[in-house]
Design a protein around this motif. Structure first.
Motif, PDB file in Angstrom:
ATOM      1  N   TRP A   1     -32.791   1.353  -3.756  1.00 25.91           N
ATOM      2  CA  TRP A   1     -33.400   0.663  -2.613  1.00 25.91           C
ATOM      3  C   TRP A   1     -33.121  -0.829  -2.709  1.00 25.91           C
ATOM      4  O   TRP A   1     -33.361  -1.441  -3.755  1.00 25.91           O
ATOM      5  CB  TRP A   1     -34.917   0.903  -2.594  1.00 25.91           C
ATOM      6  N   CYS A   2     -32.644  -1.392  -1.614  1.00 26.58           N
ATOM      7  CA  CYS A   2     -32.361  -2.834  -1.550  1.00 26.58           C
ATOM      8  C   CYS A   2     -33.595  -3.561  -1.050  1.00 26.58           C
ATOM      9  O   CYS A   2     -33.984  -3.389   0.105  1.00 26.58           O
ATOM     10  CB  CYS A   2     -31.242  -3.076  -0.554  1.00 26.58           C
ATOM     11  N   ALA A   3     -34.171  -4.396  -1.882  1.00 31.34           N
ATOM     12  CA  ALA A   3     -35.435  -5.046  -1.526  1.00 31.34           C
ATOM     13  C   ALA A   3     -35.248  -6.359  -0.786  1.00 31.34           C
ATOM     14  O   ALA A   3     -36.201  -6.869  -0.198  1.00 31.34           O
ATOM     15  CB  ALA A   3     -36.254  -5.291  -2.791  1.00 31.34           C
ATOM     16  N   ASP A   4     -34.035  -6.921  -0.775  1.00 30.19           N
ATOM     17  CA  ASP A   4     -33.855  -8.217  -0.103  1.00 30.19           C
ATOM     18  C   ASP A   4     -33.567  -7.997   1.376  1.00 30.19           C
ATOM     19  O   ASP A   4     -32.479  -7.628   1.761  1.00 30.19           O
ATOM     20  CB  ASP A   4     -32.784  -9.086  -0.785  1.00 30.19           C
ATOM     21  N   ARG A   5     -34.612  -8.267   2.186  1.00 31.18           N
ATOM     22  CA  ARG A   5     -34.527  -7.919   3.608  1.00 31.18           C
ATOM     23  C   ARG A   5     -34.984  -9.073   4.497  1.00 31.18           C
ATOM     24  O   ARG A   5     -35.846  -8.861   5.328  1.00 31.18           O
ATOM     25  CB  ARG A   5     -35.389  -6.684   3.856  1.00 31.18           C
ATOM     26  N   PRO A   6     -34.464 -10.293   4.515  1.00 31.10           N
ATOM     27  CA  PRO A   6     -33.531 -10.840   3.525  1.00 31.10           C
ATOM     28  C   PRO A   6     -34.246 -11.315   2.266  1.00 31.10           C
ATOM     29  O   PRO A   6     -33.627 -11.526   1.242  1.00 31.10           O
ATOM     30  CB  PRO A   6     -32.904 -12.025   4.241  1.00 31.10           C
ATOM     31  N   HIS A   7     -35.586 -11.493   2.349  1.00 31.31           N
ATOM     32  CA  HIS A   7     -36.330 -11.882   1.153  1.00 31.31           C
ATOM     33  C   HIS A   7     -36.894 -10.617   0.507  1.00 31.31           C
ATOM     34  O   HIS A   7     -37.040  -9.586   1.164  1.00 31.31           O
ATOM     35  CB  HIS A   7     -37.468 -12.850   1.521  1.00 31.31           C
ATOM     36  N   TRP A   8     -37.239 -10.732  -0.758  1.00 30.56           N
ATOM     37  CA  TRP A   8     -37.767  -9.578  -1.500  1.00 30.56           C
ATOM     38  C   TRP A   8     -38.993  -9.014  -0.778  1.00 30.56           C
ATOM     39  O   TRP A   8     -39.955  -9.730  -0.557  1.00 30.56           O
ATOM     40  CB  TRP A   8     -38.135 -10.015  -2.918  1.00 30.56           C
ATOM     41  N   ASP A   9     -38.951  -7.735  -0.424  1.00 34.28           N
ATOM     42  CA  ASP A   9     -39.998  -7.157   0.437  1.00 34.28           C
ATOM     43  C   ASP A   9     -40.596  -5.908  -0.235  1.00 34.28           C
ATOM     44  O   ASP A   9     -40.105  -4.787  -0.044  1.00 34.28           O
ATOM     45  CB  ASP A   9     -39.364  -6.800   1.798  1.00 34.28           C
ATOM     46  N   TRP A  10     -41.668  -6.132  -1.003  1.00 38.75           N
ATOM     47  CA  TRP A  10     -42.293  -5.002  -1.697  1.00 38.75           C
ATOM     48  C   TRP A  10     -42.871  -3.986  -0.721  1.00 38.75           C
ATOM     49  O   TRP A  10     -42.871  -2.783  -0.970  1.00 38.75           O
ATOM     50  CB  TRP A  10     -43.409  -5.480  -2.631  1.00 38.75           C
ATOM     51  N   SER A  11     -43.391  -4.484   0.392  1.00 39.03           N
ATOM     52  CA  SER A  11     -44.014  -3.575   1.344  1.00 39.03           C
ATOM     53  C   SER A  11     -42.995  -2.520   1.824  1.00 39.03           C
ATOM     54  O   SER A  11     -43.278  -1.321   1.866  1.00 39.03           O
ATOM     55  CB  SER A  11     -44.564  -4.416   2.498  1.00 39.03           C
ATOM     56  N   TRP A  12     -41.791  -2.998   2.135  1.00 44.38           N
ATOM     57  CA  TRP A  12     -40.737  -2.082   2.589  1.00 44.38           C
ATOM     58  C   TRP A  12     -40.335  -1.139   1.448  1.00 44.38           C
ATOM     59  O   TRP A  12     -40.212   0.078   1.646  1.00 44.38           O
ATOM     60  CB  TRP A  12     -39.523  -2.877   3.080  1.00 44.38           C
ATOM     61  N   VAL A  13     -40.173  -1.697   0.247  1.00 46.61           N
ATOM     62  CA  VAL A  13     -39.750  -0.874  -0.896  1.00 46.61           C
ATOM     63  C   VAL A  13     -40.773   0.227  -1.168  1.00 46.61           C
ATOM     64  O   VAL A  13     -40.422   1.401  -1.342  1.00 46.61           O
ATOM     65  CB  VAL A  13     -39.563  -1.747  -2.168  1.00 46.61           C
ATOM     66  N   LEU A  14     -42.047  -0.149  -1.185  1.00 42.87           N
ATOM     67  CA  LEU A  14     -43.090   0.847  -1.482  1.00 42.87           C
ATOM     68  C   LEU A  14     -43.144   1.906  -0.380  1.00 42.87           C
ATOM     69  O   LEU A  14     -43.395   3.092  -0.650  1.00 42.87           O
ATOM     70  CB  LEU A  14     -44.441   0.164  -1.679  1.00 42.87           C
ATOM     71  N   GLY A  15     -42.882   1.489   0.840  1.00 41.04           N
ATOM     72  CA  GLY A  15     -42.804   2.452   1.947  1.00 41.04           C
ATOM     73  C   GLY A  15     -41.657   3.437   1.723  1.00 41.04           C
ATOM     74  O   GLY A  15     -41.808   4.644   1.940  1.00 41.04           O
ATOM     75  N   GLN A  16     -40.514   2.922   1.276  1.00 39.99           N
ATOM     76  CA  GLN A  16     -39.360   3.801   0.995  1.00 39.99           C
ATOM     77  C   GLN A  16     -39.674   4.769  -0.149  1.00 39.99           C
ATOM     78  O   GLN A  16     -39.316   5.944  -0.104  1.00 39.99           O
ATOM     79  CB  GLN A  16     -38.123   2.958   0.614  1.00 39.99           C
ATOM     80  N   ILE A  17     -40.361   4.248  -1.157  1.00 37.41           N
ATOM     81  CA  ILE A  17     -40.732   5.104  -2.297  1.00 37.41           C
ATOM     82  C   ILE A  17     -41.644   6.230  -1.796  1.00 37.41           C
ATOM     83  O   ILE A  17     -41.496   7.385  -2.189  1.00 37.41           O
ATOM     84  CB  ILE A  17     -41.379   4.244  -3.414  1.00 37.41           C
ATOM     85  N   ALA A  18     -42.551   5.896  -0.896  1.00 41.00           N
ATOM     86  CA  ALA A  18     -43.447   6.923  -0.336  1.00 41.00           C
ATOM     87  C   ALA A  18     -42.668   7.974   0.446  1.00 41.00           C
ATOM     88  O   ALA A  18     -43.007   9.162   0.403  1.00 41.00           O
ATOM     89  CB  ALA A  18     -44.501   6.266   0.553  1.00 41.00           C
ATOM     90  N   THR A  19     -41.617   7.549   1.126  1.00 37.85           N
ATOM     91  CA  THR A  19     -40.888   8.508   1.976  1.00 37.85           C
ATOM     92  C   THR A  19     -40.165   9.577   1.156  1.00 37.85           C
ATOM     93  O   THR A  19     -39.779  10.605   1.692  1.00 37.85           O
ATOM     94  CB  THR A  19     -39.851   7.836   2.918  1.00 37.85           C
ATOM     95  N   VAL A  20     -39.947   9.354  -0.146  1.00 39.32           N
ATOM     96  CA  VAL A  20     -39.324  10.417  -0.947  1.00 39.32           C
ATOM     97  C   VAL A  20     -40.389  11.249  -1.679  1.00 39.32           C
ATOM     98  O   VAL A  20     -40.100  11.927  -2.669  1.00 39.32           O
ATOM     99  CB  VAL A  20     -38.231   9.882  -1.912  1.00 39.32           C
ATOM    100  N   GLY A  21     -41.637  11.161  -1.191  1.00 38.15           N
ATOM    101  CA  GLY A  21     -42.690  12.056  -1.685  1.00 38.15           C
ATOM    102  C   GLY A  21     -43.506  11.497  -2.839  1.00 38.15           C
ATOM    103  O   GLY A  21     -44.247  12.238  -3.487  1.00 38.15           O
ATOM    104  N   ILE A  22     -43.373  10.201  -3.102  1.00 35.80           N
ATOM    105  CA  ILE A  22     -44.146   9.611  -4.208  1.00 35.80           C
ATOM    106  C   ILE A  22     -45.509   9.171  -3.679  1.00 35.80           C
ATOM    107  O   ILE A  22     -45.605   8.231  -2.878  1.00 35.80           O
ATOM    108  CB  ILE A  22     -43.391   8.390  -4.818  1.00 35.80           C
ATOM    109  N   GLN A  23     -46.562   9.868  -4.133  1.00 33.78           N
ATOM    110  CA  GLN A  23     -47.929   9.514  -3.728  1.00 33.78           C
ATOM    111  C   GLN A  23     -48.628   8.696  -4.787  1.00 33.78           C
ATOM    112  O   GLN A  23     -49.490   7.884  -4.491  1.00 33.78           O
ATOM    113  CB  GLN A  23     -48.738  10.782  -3.474  1.00 33.78           C
ATOM    114  N   ARG A  24     -48.295   8.960  -6.045  1.00 36.80           N
ATOM    115  CA  ARG A  24     -48.926   8.228  -7.155  1.00 36.80           C
ATOM    116  C   ARG A  24     -47.852   7.529  -7.963  1.00 36.80           C
ATOM    117  O   ARG A  24     -46.943   8.179  -8.490  1.00 36.80           O
ATOM    118  CB  ARG A  24     -49.667   9.204  -8.079  1.00 36.80           C
TER     119      ARG A  24
END
Ligand SMILES: NC(=O)c1ccc[n+]([C@@H]2O[C@H](COP(=O)([O-])OP(=O)(O)OC[C@H]3O[C@@H](n4cnc5c(N)ncnc54)[C@H](OP(=O)(O)O)[C@@H]3O)[C@@H](O)[C@H]2O)c1
Length: 236
Positions: free
Chosen positions: A134-157
């Motif tokens: 996952w590329c977090a620079d969107r263009p600045h480092w974006d944890w919110s987007w990254v964590l959303g992507q992590i959730a989309t692959v089924g990660i709840q915890r």
């Protein structure tokens, strides 16, 4: 099991760390070495067993060489009985993407993911070392987007295992929900890596859930609050 979600969705995040009495994560002279007891290792493994994924910083990986892979047959069996894969997804955070393929991490029988930048991603173009990148620079480092992507692959915890730079950056974006802190009977000095390496930080409210002494260590469990709903997944 049902799951209630609110938007924006991100996993429930629990940080599990061990600190010296002066708030340090490792000794300055042996930065890859653990500072806590064998009991703490078991405590950590139990948390990892409950997680769908584990997140750690690149420095922690470079120094330790491996990910926290589950070794306990009974914990692995428990996961299998619950319909989970034997090992959680191991996610390394590295802006540079500069990780040595010779690290034992890349030989461990675990699923791997990388949170990085476009530059870091380019280093791994065409490689099968990571199941997800996952590329977090969107263009600045974006944890919110990254964590959303992590959730989309089924990660709840998600278990956050440090080190301090990773923990601090997630705390600053209000993305740590619970903290398990093992306080170890040591003083490690100001040149040792710190739990909070930032010069200034905003503290969440921390509600003590439990404090359990085991030998000379104390196991603290805090629930963190930020004064508003940050949209984590809630399991019922
Ligand atoms: N006692 C414990 O429970 C515990 C747990 C974990 C680690 N540790 C110890 O802690 C020390 C390492 O901690 P640390 O704070 O120096 O390093 P760290 O947090 O493990 O890793 C820092 C690196 O991770 C990447 N990174 C982390 N947050 C980032 C962000 N928000 N944006 C972009 N990149 C980010 C960067 O990688 P790049 O450099 O690749 O860009 C950064 O240089 C080690 O001594 C380790 O053994 C102790």
């Amino acid at each position: 099991m049902s799951r209630e979600t609110t938007s924006p969705q991100r996993p429930q995040t629990t940080a599990i760390l061990a600190v010296s009495l002066d708030g340090k994560l490792a000794s300055a002279s042996a930065q890859g070495d653990r500072i806590a007891s064998a009991y703490d290792f078991q405590h950590l493994e139990e948390h990892v067993a409950q997680a769908d994924a584990v997140l750690f910083g690149a420095t922690t990986l470079r120094l330790g060489g491996t990910a926290m892979r589950l070794q306990s047959p009974s914990l692995i069996q428990q996961r299998l009985r619950a319909g989970k894969p034997p090992q959680p997804l191991q996610i390394v955070c590295s802006a540079s993407g500069d990780l040595d393929l010779a690290l034992p991490f890349f030989q461990q029988p675990i699923p791997r993911a990388l949170v990085t930048t476009e530059t870091g991603q380019a280093r791994w173009q065409g490689s099968s070392a990571f199941d997800y990148c996952w590329c977090a620079d969107r263009p600045h480092w974006d944890w919110s987007w990254v964590l959303g992507q992590i959730a989309t692959v089924g990660i709840q915890r998600l278990a956050v295992l440090g080190g301090g730079h990773l923990f601090a950056s997630l705390l600053q974006v209000q993305a740590i929900d619970e903290l398990w802190l093992t306080v170890c009977p040591l003083m490690l000095g100001s040149s040792a890596p710190s739990l909070m390496p930032l010069k200034e930080c905003t503290s969440p409210t921390m509600t003590l859930v439990s404090a359990v002494p085991v030998g000379d260590e104390v196991y603290l469990h805090y629930r963190l609050g930020y004064g508003e709903d940050k949209g984590t997944m809630i399991e019922t």
